[in-house]
Design a protein around this motif. Structure first.
Motif, PDB file in Angstrom:
ATOM      1  N   SER A   1       0.899  -1.248   0.081  1.00  0.00           N
ATOM      2  CA  SER A   1       0.110   0.011   0.070  1.00  0.00           C
ATOM      3  C   SER A   1       0.841   1.344  -0.117  1.00  0.00           C
ATOM      4  N   SER A   2       0.578   2.236  -0.773  1.00  0.00           N
ATOM      5  CA  SER A   2       1.423   3.392  -0.898  1.00  0.00           C
ATOM      6  C   SER A   2       1.126   4.446  -0.026  1.00  0.00           C
ATOM      7  N   GLN A   3      -0.433   4.626   0.556  1.00  0.00           N
ATOM      8  CA  GLN A   3      -0.582   5.323   1.186  1.00  0.00           C
ATOM      9  C   GLN A   3      -1.415   4.994   2.696  1.00  0.00           C
ATOM     10  N   ARG A   4      -1.357   5.845   3.721  1.00  0.00           N
ATOM     11  CA  ARG A   4      -1.979   5.592   4.925  1.00  0.00           C
ATOM     12  C   ARG A   4      -2.277   6.993   5.452  1.00  0.00           C
ATOM     13  N   ARG A   5      -3.424   7.065   5.973  1.00  0.00           N
ATOM     14  CA  ARG A   5      -4.080   8.116   6.462  1.00  0.00           C
ATOM     15  C   ARG A   5      -3.562   9.514   5.702  1.00  0.00           C
TER      16      ARG A   5
ATOM     17  N   THR B   1       6.971   3.057   1.427  1.00  0.00           N
ATOM     18  CA  THR B   1       6.851   3.976   0.444  1.00  0.00           C
ATOM     19  C   THR B   1       7.858   5.258   0.545  1.00  0.00           C
ATOM     20  N   LYS B   2       7.814   5.750   1.738  1.00  0.00           N
ATOM     21  CA  LYS B   2       8.403   7.028   1.876  1.00  0.00           C
ATOM     22  C   LYS B   2      10.163   6.859   2.022  1.00  0.00           C
ATOM     23  N   TYR B   3      10.460   5.479   2.432  1.00  0.00           N
ATOM     24  CA  TYR B   3      12.053   5.454   2.568  1.00  0.00           C
ATOM     25  C   TYR B   3      12.436   4.534   1.435  1.00  0.00           C
ATOM     26  N   THR B   4      11.558   4.115   0.616  1.00  0.00           N
ATOM     27  CA  THR B   4      11.949   3.530  -0.935  1.00  0.00           C
ATOM     28  C   THR B   4      12.334   4.920  -1.504  1.00  0.00           C
ATOM     29  N   ALA B   5      11.488   5.804  -1.445  1.00  0.00           N
ATOM     30  CA  ALA B   5      11.631   7.088  -2.277  1.00  0.00           C
ATOM     31  C   ALA B   5      13.155   7.842  -1.735  1.00  0.00           C
ATOM     32  N   LEU B   6      13.135   7.794  -0.418  1.00  0.00           N
ATOM     33  CA  LEU B   6      14.262   8.412  -0.025  1.00  0.00           C
ATOM     34  C   LEU B   6      15.525   7.721  -0.511  1.00  0.00           C
ATOM     35  N   HIS B   7      15.696   6.576  -0.715  1.00  0.00           N
ATOM     36  CA  HIS B   7      16.880   5.851  -0.858  1.00  0.00           C
ATOM     37  C   HIS B   7      16.990   6.069  -2.217  1.00  0.00           C
ATOM     38  N   ASP B   8      16.014   6.099  -3.175  1.00  0.00           N
ATOM     39  CA  ASP B   8      16.044   6.046  -4.567  1.00  0.00           C
ATOM     40  C   ASP B   8      16.646   7.573  -4.746  1.00  0.00           C
ATOM     41  N   SER B   9      16.153   8.578  -4.019  1.00  0.00           N
ATOM     42  CA  SER B   9      16.469   9.997  -4.456  1.00  0.00           C
ATOM     43  C   SER B   9      18.194  10.250  -3.992  1.00  0.00           C
ATOM     44  N   ARG B  10      18.441   9.348  -2.974  1.00  0.00           N
ATOM     45  CA  ARG B  10      19.898   9.606  -2.590  1.00  0.00           C
ATOM     46  C   ARG B  10      20.779   8.832  -3.309  1.00  0.00           C
ATOM     47  N   GLY B  11      20.305   7.729  -4.118  1.00  0.00           N
ATOM     48  CA  GLY B  11      21.194   7.115  -5.064  1.00  0.00           C
ATOM     49  C   GLY B  11      22.275   6.082  -3.991  1.00  0.00           C
ATOM     50  N   TRP B  12      21.744   5.517  -2.965  1.00  0.00           N
ATOM     51  CA  TRP B  12      22.180   4.843  -2.187  1.00  0.00           C
ATOM     52  C   TRP B  12      22.608   3.358  -2.785  1.00  0.00           C
TER      53      TRP B  12
ATOM     54  N   GLY C   1     -15.364   2.885  -1.303  1.00  0.00           N
ATOM     55  CA  GLY C   1     -15.156   4.122  -0.539  1.00  0.00           C
ATOM     56  C   GLY C   1     -14.497   5.346  -1.275  1.00  0.00           C
ATOM     57  N   ASP C   2     -14.166   6.417  -0.571  1.00  0.00           N
ATOM     58  CA  ASP C   2     -13.397   7.676  -1.353  1.00  0.00           C
ATOM     59  C   ASP C   2     -12.009   7.645  -0.478  1.00  0.00           C
ATOM     60  N   SER C   3     -11.006   7.269  -1.336  1.00  0.00           N
ATOM     61  CA  SER C   3      -9.711   7.468  -0.735  1.00  0.00           C
ATOM     62  C   SER C   3      -9.605   8.748   0.003  1.00  0.00           C
ATOM     63  N   ALA C   4     -10.132   9.962  -0.326  1.00  0.00           N
ATOM     64  CA  ALA C   4      -9.985  11.153   0.537  1.00  0.00           C
ATOM     65  C   ALA C   4     -10.162  11.245   1.883  1.00  0.00           C
ATOM     66  N   ASP C   5     -11.288  10.299   2.001  1.00  0.00           N
ATOM     67  CA  ASP C   5     -12.125   9.720   3.452  1.00  0.00           C
ATOM     68  C   ASP C   5     -11.191   8.829   4.180  1.00  0.00           C
ATOM     69  N   THR C   6     -11.009   7.902   3.253  1.00  0.00           N
ATOM     70  CA  THR C   6     -10.206   6.528   4.156  1.00  0.00           C
ATOM     71  C   THR C   6      -8.705   6.782   4.465  1.00  0.00           C
ATOM     72  N   GLY C   7      -8.006   7.539   3.558  1.00  0.00           N
ATOM     73  CA  GLY C   7      -6.826   7.725   3.775  1.00  0.00           C
ATOM     74  C   GLY C   7      -5.999   6.693   3.183  1.00  0.00           C
ATOM     75  N   LYS C   8      -6.314   5.885   2.372  1.00  0.00           N
ATOM     76  CA  LYS C   8      -5.419   4.905   1.743  1.00  0.00           C
ATOM     77  C   LYS C   8      -6.270   4.406   0.557  1.00  0.00           C
ATOM     78  N   PRO C   9      -5.497   4.077  -0.479  1.00  0.00           N
ATOM     79  CA  PRO C   9      -6.030   3.672  -1.958  1.00  0.00           C
ATOM     80  C   PRO C   9      -7.306   2.828  -1.840  1.00  0.00           C
TER      81      PRO C   9
END
Length: 385
Positions: A143-147, A154-165, A286-294
């Motif tokens: 899942s890519s989103q929570r709340r 997802t956040k730390y995958t993107a961080l690793h990718d952006s830093r080129g680690w 449901g609406d993801s804007a309400d549930t906070g997840k996809p």
């Protein structure tokens, strides 16, 4: 579809729109406030204030624990605070605090002393365990989103990718998330160690059940065969018992009232299943804007929910829409609606809520707390998020 998926006999219903159709909408169960005397209204108000105050203290306990841990580890190394910050972000991003609420209600309904700090620790332990389960569940479900914010992996995958680690970004992100979830599990144990010892046995049952339920959920998604009995068992032990039944009994046992366990179990099993069925409907429609997840994550992850299992018994083509490439979640939703299952699920939720109310009708509890539990059953079964 099970035979009890019908409107409760003699029950008045109005209509609401779900999945594009009119379905039964039960009026809020509980007390007729307008018909109460002043003393009864004051007793209800006092019960609610007491519960709200304990929930506030649970929130403070969670935040103070993480703040103290951050101060401790900041003095060791600047990067040592990363998993603690990830947990703190999840705590402050919201959440319904359902498990602490049921635990506190079980405790107060059983006559527990609201000034006893152990119940605050127990409520905080349940919420911290939930944080662990959420972080791990997001990895399992990809899942890519929570709340409404990126999940930990997802956040730390993107961080690793952006830093080129070095190494693979996905494995780094998932590794961080697993460790953050494990840390929450450690903290939940530390918190429960401060709770009354009489609560520990039920706590241990809850923890093992949710782990076994998670495994069964993973296996069912891989196998993806129609098995309503298995889906119902998963819903009960992974969600219903963990969310409602066990927290209630943890609270009652903390107050020394293990005699309440049978009535709370019957209530919790029924309301817990209603809770999970609402979760299934929210994921599908449901609406993801309400549930906070996809929305539609159960489709993409091949989750064999009760909703999908019952629908596939009526329409085998739904299996194809989910498992074969080239189909969209909207196609699945339309097909689900055509089966009539979402409407039947709404009716079944109403039956389950009524069953929960009846389970506590004759329980040795003050009428105020029977009413509160009836209201809570309605709120979790008809929630929008």
């Amino acid at each position: 579809m099970t035979s009890d998926m019908t409107t409760a006999p003699g029950q008045e219903t109005t209509s609401q729109e779900v999945a594009g159709r009119k379905v039964p909408d039960q009026g809020a169960p509980g007390r007729e406030v307008s018909g109460q005397g002043a003393a009864d209204r004051e007793a209800v108000a006092l019960a609610r204030r007491t519960g709200a105050d304990l929930l506030r203290r649970v929130e403070e306990r969670l935040r103070s624990l993480l703040a103290a841990e951050r101060d401790l580890w900041a003095g060791v190394h600047e990067r040592a605070v990363v998993p603690i910050d990830a947990l703190a972000e999840l705590i402050t991003s919201g959440g319904k605090r359902i498990r602490p609420a049921f635990c506190i209600t079980g405790y107060l309904a059983a006559g527990g002393d609201p000034d006893e700090p152990g119940i605050v620790a127990a409520g905080a332990a349940l919420e911290m365990l939930h944080m662990s389960a959420l972080v791990h569940d997001d990895v399992l479900d990809d899942s890519s989103q929570r709340r409404g914010v990126p999940t930990v992996h997802t956040k730390y995958t993107a961080l690793h990718d952006s830093r080129g680690w070095q190494g693979e970004s996905r494995r780094y992100g998932e590794g961080v998330a697993l460790l953050v979830g494990d840390l929450a599990l450690v903290y939940s144990g530390e918190l429960m160690a401060e709770a009354p010892r009489s609560a520990v046995r039920e706590w241990n049952k809850l923890r093992s059940e949710v782990m076994i339920g998670q495994y069964m959920d993973v296996h069912a998604a891989a196998e993806f065969s129609v098995d309503p009995r298995g889906s119902r068992l998963i819903a009960r032990i992974k969600s219903g018992r963990y969310t409602i039944h066990r927290p209630l009994v943890v609270g009652a046992n903390a107050a020394g009232r293990d005699d309440l366990a049978p009535a709370l179990e019957e209530y919790g099993e029924a309301v817990g299943e209603a809770f999970q069925l609402r979760d299934d409907l929210l994921d599908a429609f449901g609406d993801s804007a309400d549930t906070g997840k996809p929305t539609g994550l159960d489709f993409t992850q091949h989750k064999m929910t009760l909703l999908l299992g019952w629908a596939m018994q009526r329409d085998e083509h739904i299996h194809t829409l989910i498992t074969e490439p080239g189909h969209t979640p909207d196609e699945v939703r339309r097909r689900l609606v055509d089966t009539g299952v979402p409407v039947d699920v709404e009716r079944h939720i109403a039956v389950l809520v009524e069953r929960g109310r009846k389970a506590i009708a004759d329980a040795p509890l003050d009428q105020v707390w029977r009413g509160e539990l009836a209201d809570m059953a309605h709120r979790v079964a008809y929630r929008k998020t």
